[in-house]
Design a protein around this motif. Structure first.
Motif, PDB file in Angstrom:
ATOM      1  N   LYS A 189      -7.118  -1.200  -7.222  1.00 13.36           N
ATOM      2  CA  LYS A 189      -8.180  -0.795  -8.150  1.00 13.36           C
ATOM      3  C   LYS A 189      -8.335   0.731  -8.084  1.00 13.36           C
ATOM      4  CE  LYS A 189     -10.766  -5.157  -7.915  1.00 13.36           C
ATOM      5  NZ  LYS A 189      -9.730  -5.909  -7.221  1.00 13.36           N
ATOM      6  N   LEU A 190      -7.464   1.399  -8.802  1.00 15.74           N
ATOM      7  CA  LEU A 190      -7.442   2.856  -8.770  1.00 15.74           C
ATOM      8  C   LEU A 190      -8.721   3.473  -9.311  1.00 15.74           C
ATOM      9  CD1 LEU A 190      -3.758   3.500  -9.974  1.00 15.74           C
ATOM     10  CD2 LEU A 190      -4.651   3.791  -7.663  1.00 15.74           C
ATOM     11  N   SER A 235     -11.792   2.584  -9.086  1.00 16.14           N
ATOM     12  CA  SER A 235     -12.955   2.571  -8.192  1.00 16.14           C
ATOM     13  C   SER A 235     -12.638   3.100  -6.794  1.00 16.14           C
ATOM     14  CB  SER A 235     -13.502   1.143  -8.081  1.00 16.14           C
ATOM     15  OG  SER A 235     -12.518   0.267  -7.535  1.00 16.14           O
ATOM     16  N   ALA A 236     -11.410   3.509  -6.569  1.00 12.27           N
ATOM     17  CA  ALA A 236     -11.003   3.979  -5.243  1.00 12.27           C
ATOM     18  C   ALA A 236     -11.669   5.308  -4.898  1.00 12.27           C
ATOM     19  CB  ALA A 236      -9.491   4.126  -5.189  1.00 12.27           C
ATOM     20  N   LYS A 237     -12.137   5.403  -3.646  1.00 12.05           N
ATOM     21  CA  LYS A 237     -12.786   6.633  -3.181  1.00 12.05           C
ATOM     22  C   LYS A 237     -12.025   7.288  -2.024  1.00 12.05           C
ATOM     23  CE  LYS A 237     -17.418   5.132  -4.537  1.00 12.05           C
ATOM     24  NZ  LYS A 237     -18.804   4.837  -4.078  1.00 12.05           N
ATOM     25  N   GLU A 238     -11.234   6.506  -1.313  1.00 12.66           N
ATOM     26  CA  GLU A 238     -10.455   7.039  -0.210  1.00 12.66           C
ATOM     27  C   GLU A 238      -9.140   6.292  -0.120  1.00 12.66           C
ATOM     28  OE1 GLU A 238     -12.561   4.423   3.323  1.00 12.66           O
ATOM     29  OE2 GLU A 238     -13.246   6.484   2.957  1.00 12.66           O
ATOM     30  N   GLU A 239      -8.243   6.808   0.720  1.00 11.14           N
ATOM     31  CA  GLU A 239      -6.894   6.239   0.814  1.00 11.14           C
ATOM     32  C   GLU A 239      -6.910   4.757   1.162  1.00 11.14           C
ATOM     33  OE1 GLU A 239      -3.833   6.960   4.137  1.00 11.14           O
ATOM     34  OE2 GLU A 239      -3.310   8.454   2.599  1.00 11.14           O
ATOM     35  N   ASP A 292      -8.697   2.514   0.238  1.00 10.19           N
ATOM     36  CA  ASP A 292      -8.979   1.655  -0.912  1.00 10.19           C
ATOM     37  C   ASP A 292      -7.735   1.310  -1.707  1.00 10.19           C
ATOM     38  OD1 ASP A 292     -11.732   1.668  -0.365  1.00 10.19           O
ATOM     39  OD2 ASP A 292     -12.027   3.533  -1.494  1.00 10.19           O
ATOM     40  N   VAL A 293      -6.669   2.096  -1.536  1.00  8.01           N
ATOM     41  CA  VAL A 293      -5.462   1.866  -2.337  1.00  8.01           C
ATOM     42  C   VAL A 293      -4.221   1.568  -1.502  1.00  8.01           C
ATOM     43  CG1 VAL A 293      -6.283   3.259  -4.273  1.00  8.01           C
ATOM     44  CG2 VAL A 293      -4.975   4.355  -2.435  1.00  8.01           C
TER      45      VAL A 293
END
Length: 422
Positions: free
Chosen positions: A75-76, A78-82, A84-85
């Motif tokens: 989910k690019l 809504s990603a906030k930091e590494e 998350d992706v």
């Protein structure tokens, strides 16, 4: 736009001549290590990112090829930091995967477990001679053996391989992380600064003792501590026995078993070795991985002005997975650098049989072609290498290529079973 025909930076295509050497060395390594009781295993090239970034891999953790989450999990927007992706990465060595493997299968494995693992690893490093971003590692490890028999067996097995590859007069440098820590404590450095001190010490072979001294002071360490630290290395220059000298100076800072351990390893290796090498105590040897807990060692070949393999004891790593520490020690041979040296020295793979080529006329009748194939099969059964190929129009060029590839005998087959031995 045309597709790129060149490999990605830091990776390479392997040509047939090199591949022949690689296959030979791999087979020799496996045969030798299996004779020492090591068992082949395999682990995936992808590991969970948490396992690869657990602060045990030193600088290599900065070089991980990380893998994005896939499908609905990515989910690019809504990603906030590494985190998350990214959920996984390509392994940067074989030790972390082995520790996970053993933790997962310990109940199914013997104790001690002698593991042999060969496979590619990946580091986003700066490519140079003998260093690539994708490269083969070749590890042997002994898990569950707390005594120094593990170190002795690892050194003997690895040096036996090097001896079989005709490497001579090389060095195995050996030290102990406990020796490094005792020297730093004796000088008055704080424990939380040890890693910084060791990083600078590791540059000794490039910048010398004066350079190390200057760097430590520039890093903010008190001059009196640095002077006391460097005095240890000055004293070693005239000492006949480096281990005994340091043990006498360091006193209670050095665990008594550390000196005994290094002396026993040296005595046993020198008594049982079959290759032409020298085991050298080197108190400047650091090894970059922070997971090492005891003995550490490196291969130093005169043909390559850098480490060509190394390893050591890492008794705390498996406990990161299981909660219970397990004795562990390993040695990784510098496979790619060894191949580089062999290629530069025009190494020839030993062959027992002949290397022959059968060149058949384009329209050779089936019955006669079958006779050629039968003859080739018989010769292969006798241990020869036999290539069967159609004749090219430019036979001169074809034969030159065959000779370049090591084919010492060429037969030409024409219709009517006529053949020539060239």
């Amino acid at each position: 736009m045309a597709l790129s025909k060149k490999p990605v930076k830091g990776m390479k295509d392997v040509m047939p001549a090199e591949m022949q050497i690689r296959d030979y060395v791999i087979a020799l390594i496996k045969e030798t290590y299996q004779a020492y009781g090591f068992t082949s295993i395999e682990t995936p090239c992808v590991e969970n990112i948490e396992n690869l970034t657990n602060k045990q891999g030193g600088e290599n953790e900065k070089l991980i090829f990380k893998i994005l989450k896939r499908g609905d999990k990515l989910k690019l927007e809504s990603a906030k930091e590494e985190a998350d992706v990214v959920d996984s990465g390509l392994r940067y060595d074989l030790t972390v995967p082995l520790a996970r493997y053993y933790s997962n299968h310990a109940n199914e494995l013997p104790t001690p477990f002698k593991a042999l693992q060969m496979g590619n690893v990946w580091r986003a490093d700066q490519p140079q001679r003998g260093r690539f971003r994708q490269f083969m590692q070749c590890d042997i490890d002994i898990l569950g053996e707390p005594g120094n028999l593990a170190e002795i067996e690892l050194i003997l097995a690895t040096t036996t391989v090097l001896g079989k590859l005709n490497f001579k007069n090389f060095n195995i440098r050996i030290n102990d992380r406990r020796m490094l820590k005792a020297m730093a404590a004796y000088a008055g450095f704080e424990e939380d600064s040890y890693d910084s001190v060791f990083i600078t010490l590791d540059k000794m072979d490039k910048i010398g003792t004066d350079g190390v001294k200057e760097c430590l002071i520039a890093d903010g360490f008190a001059a009196e501590k640095v002077e006391k630290y460097m005095a240890l290395f000055e004293g070693l220059k005239t000492a006949e026995d480096g281990v005994s000298y340091l043990a006498s100076v360091l006193g209670d800072y050095l665990p008594e078993e550390c000196k005994k351990n290094l002396e026993e390893i040296s005595a046993s290796v020198n008594a049982a070795k079959t290759a032409d090498f020298t085991l050298l105590f080197d108190p400047t040897l650091v090894r970059g991985m922070s997971y090492y807990t005891g003995t550490i060692f490196e291969v130093e070949l005169k043909e390559f002005h850098s480490s060509c393999g190394g390893g050591g004891r890492y008794d705390k790593m498996i406990g990161k997975f299981t909660g219970n520490d397990t004795p562990a020690c390993g040695f990784s041979i510098g496979f790619e650098r060894i191949i580089t040296i062999l290629m530069e020295n025009d190494f020839k793979v030993p062959t027992q049989g002949k290397k022959m080529a059968f060149l058949v006329e384009k329209n050779l009748p089936t019955e006669e072609l079958n006779a050629v194939l039968k003859e080739a099969a018989d010769l292969r059964g006798q241990g020869n290498i036999v290539l069967v190929s159609k004749m090219m129009k430019n036979k001169k060029f074809q034969k030159e290529q065959l000779a370049k590839d090591g084919y010492t005998e060429v037969k030409e087959f024409f219709g009517g079973a006529k053949w020539q031995n060239q």
